[in-house]
Design an enzyme around this catalytic site. Sequence first.
Site, PDB file in Angstrom:
ATOM      1  N   HIS A  55      53.637  90.189  25.487  1.00 14.24           N
ATOM      2  CA  HIS A  55      53.888  91.076  24.342  1.00 14.24           C
ATOM      3  C   HIS A  55      54.994  90.524  23.446  1.00 14.24           C
ATOM      4  O   HIS A  55      56.047  90.115  23.931  1.00 14.24           O
ATOM      5  CB  HIS A  55      54.289  92.472  24.831  1.00 14.24           C
ATOM      6  CG  HIS A  55      53.215  93.170  25.597  1.00 14.24           C
ATOM      7  ND1 HIS A  55      52.250  93.934  24.988  1.00 14.24           N
ATOM      8  CD2 HIS A  55      52.926  93.179  26.918  1.00 14.24           C
ATOM      9  CE1 HIS A  55      51.425  94.415  25.913  1.00 14.24           C
ATOM     10  NE2 HIS A  55      51.813  93.964  27.095  1.00 14.24           N
ATOM     11  N   ASP A  57      51.902  96.807  18.226  1.00 17.62           N
ATOM     12  CA  ASP A  57      52.376  96.805  19.616  1.00 17.62           C
ATOM     13  C   ASP A  57      53.911  96.848  19.675  1.00 17.62           C
ATOM     14  O   ASP A  57      54.583  95.988  19.114  1.00 17.62           O
ATOM     15  CB  ASP A  57      51.845  95.511  20.264  1.00 17.62           C
ATOM     16  CG  ASP A  57      52.266  95.320  21.713  1.00 17.62           C
ATOM     17  OD1 ASP A  57      52.853  96.240  22.295  1.00 17.62           O
ATOM     18  OD2 ASP A  57      51.971  94.230  22.254  1.00 17.62           O
ATOM     19  N   HIS A  92      47.389  86.617  23.690  1.00 11.32           N
ATOM     20  CA  HIS A  92      47.912  87.631  24.608  1.00 11.32           C
ATOM     21  C   HIS A  92      47.753  87.082  26.017  1.00 11.32           C
ATOM     22  O   HIS A  92      47.264  85.959  26.200  1.00 11.32           O
ATOM     23  CB  HIS A  92      47.130  88.943  24.383  1.00 11.32           C
ATOM     24  CG  HIS A  92      47.607  90.112  25.178  1.00 11.32           C
ATOM     25  ND1 HIS A  92      48.933  90.410  25.343  1.00 11.32           N
ATOM     26  CD2 HIS A  92      46.913  91.069  25.883  1.00 11.32           C
ATOM     27  CE1 HIS A  92      49.032  91.500  26.096  1.00 11.32           C
ATOM     28  NE2 HIS A  92      47.828  91.909  26.445  1.00 11.32           N
TER      29      HIS A  92
END
Lengths: 553, 553
Positions: free
Chosen positions: A366, A193, A139
């Site tokens: 993301h 996510d 990330h």
Amino acid sequence: MDNNFVKIIPLGGLGEIGKNITVIEYLNEIVVIDCGIAFPDEEMYGVDLVISDIDYLKRNKEKIKGIYLTHGHEDHIGGIPYILKEINVPIYGTKLTIGLIENKLREHDMLSSSKLNIISAEEIVQLENLKIEFIRVTHSIADSCAIAIHTPVGVLLHTGDFKIDYTPIDGKIMNLERFSTLGKNGVLLLMADSTNVEREGHTISEKSIGEALNRIFSGAVGRVIVATFASNIHRMQQIVDASIKYKRKVVFSGRSMENVSKVAMELGYLHIPNEFLISLDDMQTYSNHEITIITTGSQGEPMAALARIAFSSHRKIRIESDDLFIISASPIPGNEKLISRVINQLFRKGIDVIYEDLEEVHVSGHAYKEELKLIHTLVHPKYFMPVHGEYRHLVHHSQLAQNLGMKKENIFIGDIGKILSVSENHAEFCGSVKSGSIFVDGLGIGDVGNIVLRDRKHLAQDGMVTIVVTIERESYSIIAGPDIITRGFIFVKESEELIREVKVIVNEELQRCLDKKIIEWCVLKSNIKKSTERYLFDKTKRRPIILPVIMEI
Amino acid sequence: MDNNFVKIIPLGGLGEIGKNITVIEYLNEIVVIDCGIAFPDEEMYGVDLVISDIDYLKRNKEKIKGIYLTHGHEDHIGGIPYILKEINVPIYGTKLTIGLIENKLREHDMLSSSKLNIISAEEIVQLENLKIEFIRVTHSIADSCAIAIHTPVGVLLHTGDFKIDYTPIDGKIMNLERFSTLGKNGVLLLMADSTNVEREGHTISEKSIGEALNRIFSGAVGRVIVATFASNIHRMQQIVDASIKYKRKVVFSGRSMENVSKVAMELGYLHIPNEFLISLDDMQTYSNHEITIITTGSQGEPMAALARIAFSSHRKIRIESDDLFIISASPIPGNEKLISRVINQLFRKGIDVIYEDLEEVHVSGHAYKEELKLIHTLVHPKYFMPVHGEYRHLVHHSQLAQNLGMKKENIFIGDIGKILSVSENHAEFCGSVKSGSIFVDGLGIGDVGNIVLRDRKHLAQDGMVTIVVTIERESYSIIAGPDIITRGFIFVKESEELIREVKVIVNEELQRCLDKKIIEWCVLKSNIKKSTERYLFDKTKRRPIILPVIMEI
């Protein structure tokens, strides 16, 4: 069998970006995943930040076995100081995440009383019925994890925020193998996510930024000033590496940049040879081409270092004509105009600025569509609940899962406070708990609500007109006033006649009432308000807040 | 020879997006190109729209030979009703542009007194010394023109807003030949649209939208509801064409959509066979799959039709489960969150929405880099001033011209109010005129200035606390109050103790003064203000506007 289900209750992060917090409950055990803040939107006048209503947790505090953190971003850990004031439960996270929280709790003077636990990726916390497993992901902040919760009913897998970066800066790749093994053994519920579900393809590796930076640094003749997110330590490392390559010293500017870089260096996540790190005050002993400044303010925040530098209000950094600015960040929706303002101001001063529209100086943290497809394929869960996204993202994430063959009835688009109950062969929404947003403004937590915000909005639109008058009860007579004071309504110069007329109207209205021996405040006030409102709207087409105050002696 | 120069004075549209207006002055003749409005940014609380300060035009009104309009967008014509109130000069524009202005002036009840002149592309208006030539361009509204001003010093060419669309919907292609001829004969100064100078490549033709619409319409089972800009008549035509192809009746919804479509049909810019146009009220006599609604609100404006439909507050249009929404527009910077809110709300209701991120349902109307390069190459002017853009766009446009071989010293990055003086062999900035922004709020033009806005911002942030007290001058005593009234500051419930304490503080402070026989209002007020401010900041870290009112009897 009756008890053989687990409850999942998101208290934030669904149908919105930010303040991620999810409650997992099985019998007498509750674990909480993340506890973030959200930033106020433009309608939330004067609000500093937004936290989740944790009423449900307060009412079940004896069950809570801990808060398990996926990573150290504000929208996942920012709420910790506020939640700990209410329920002092243990916190679990990786080294960097806990390091960042220590910093935060120190500022709130709460560090000594908190129960912080460092856990490394692939470690497991064993509770009575539940096992909490941390799984490494990649990330835009180091040391990020997904979390698997092993329950007697089955495995729940929460991805946290992630992208699939095959060449991460720290070499620690995402543990796809573990995702695959869990999938093979059977995952009951996947929570994943959804932020970038609308974007086609695959994110670009953080490493590509290094190449762009080297290219840019190689041509820079004066200082290089890079604005980025303080939490993106890999980005910081790459800026440092480019600086070292081009023989530049590194300076950190802005409070969060200084704090985070310090923590990251202490914990071994950021590596800067001593001779390359200097302070703002040391800067003047070097030539411009020997300096890189890494600064906060990449969102154009008016109070952050970048904007202060651009508008010449920074205490220590003055713009120099050979400076080169790099904005190594994307505007978060809503900040486009702020950052534009800063960029324009720099150009006005003749300074060169490089930003996302011009060169590849930022990549997202993301997962895009193809990465999400990989995770769904590896995990192939029985049930799926998209998380972390506005409502449209959740819907599109559900469609993505369906396109991969999942049945619509096994996908649950949740909402804040909505309880998803999952057992081995069944899942359904069953009721909801109190939930919502709590506004933090200055020292106040929750003392600004919808009425206050409505008034602030009204005041912002049209300002206000205060009308003060003193009357004598006995004689039914006005003995002082009416005085009219306006703020935010109209230029004083332009309004003289208007104000004179308002005085006449108020006087007449009052006299009419007093003549009839009416002296009830509420009647007087309401009459004054109505006549004034009508007159002002007629003359200006504005509706300021009218505030009649009647003093009585 | 002394008089052989022409002055160019932009009064808006440089260093900003919107309110385009440029003054061209030669000896005793002034022509004005465009007269637009800008939309308020988020700091301009309560402001409805922004117009340019035209002080310079008012002081030179006898020189003005007319306002020449490039096209009918609000940022080019929206200021006309305001400017005509001050100086009633002739207006020149193409048929559609004038049609839209007639509509606007009718609403302001100014139509009969205005001097409107329709002129067609390639026509020329001959003044004493100047010749004004209209040249057809392509843009996101029909009937758009560039304007060439032939002066004794040389030719000035202003592109207006344009893109190069080789396949425009109405078949009227941009007159590149004329650009080329002017270039061949020599252009002294080029002023060109900079909006999209940061975008690589070439815009996509408006025609491509038609293909996307056909694809989408072919799969729609219920109503199709398309939100777009009311002024984009070509887009409207394409939606109409797709509707006809798929046997749908067309309904217009939203005031500006109804107005503009009416004007466009009357003037022959929009073609809808009678049997395909129905009213909102007629809708119920058709099945859902026979209906297309073209609506305003593509920017998510809370009061426009689209948002009203989404949030179920539209008077006549209720959402139906098989509706398909298309947002055929890009968010204007600053509107991202508004439009997101509407999209999310539609998804929450289970409705499908197609928008730019998902399919190609919008194209830009402003030239990208390659188109700008073509214009520069054809025109190869002696001097160049980039117009229509934020400061960074102007800088990048200057760089683009330099990359094509133009000398930096021949490029002038102007600013609002800055006078560019151009003669045959020389150009320079020489001074400036009064210029700036005038805020329109309700009926008020210019009665909201920086002080009012500063107060509105302050009120929006922290609200206000009014303190009222009545004192008797003779006895130096408080005879009523202090009363404390707050708005937008804090929950009443939470603030009881705080308010009580403020009363005590005010009382003490007043008593202290009165004891010393101090009764000067300014001293009393300032003391009350300071103590209250200090106390409230200490307790809440907020700084509401404190408004002490002292009445005296």
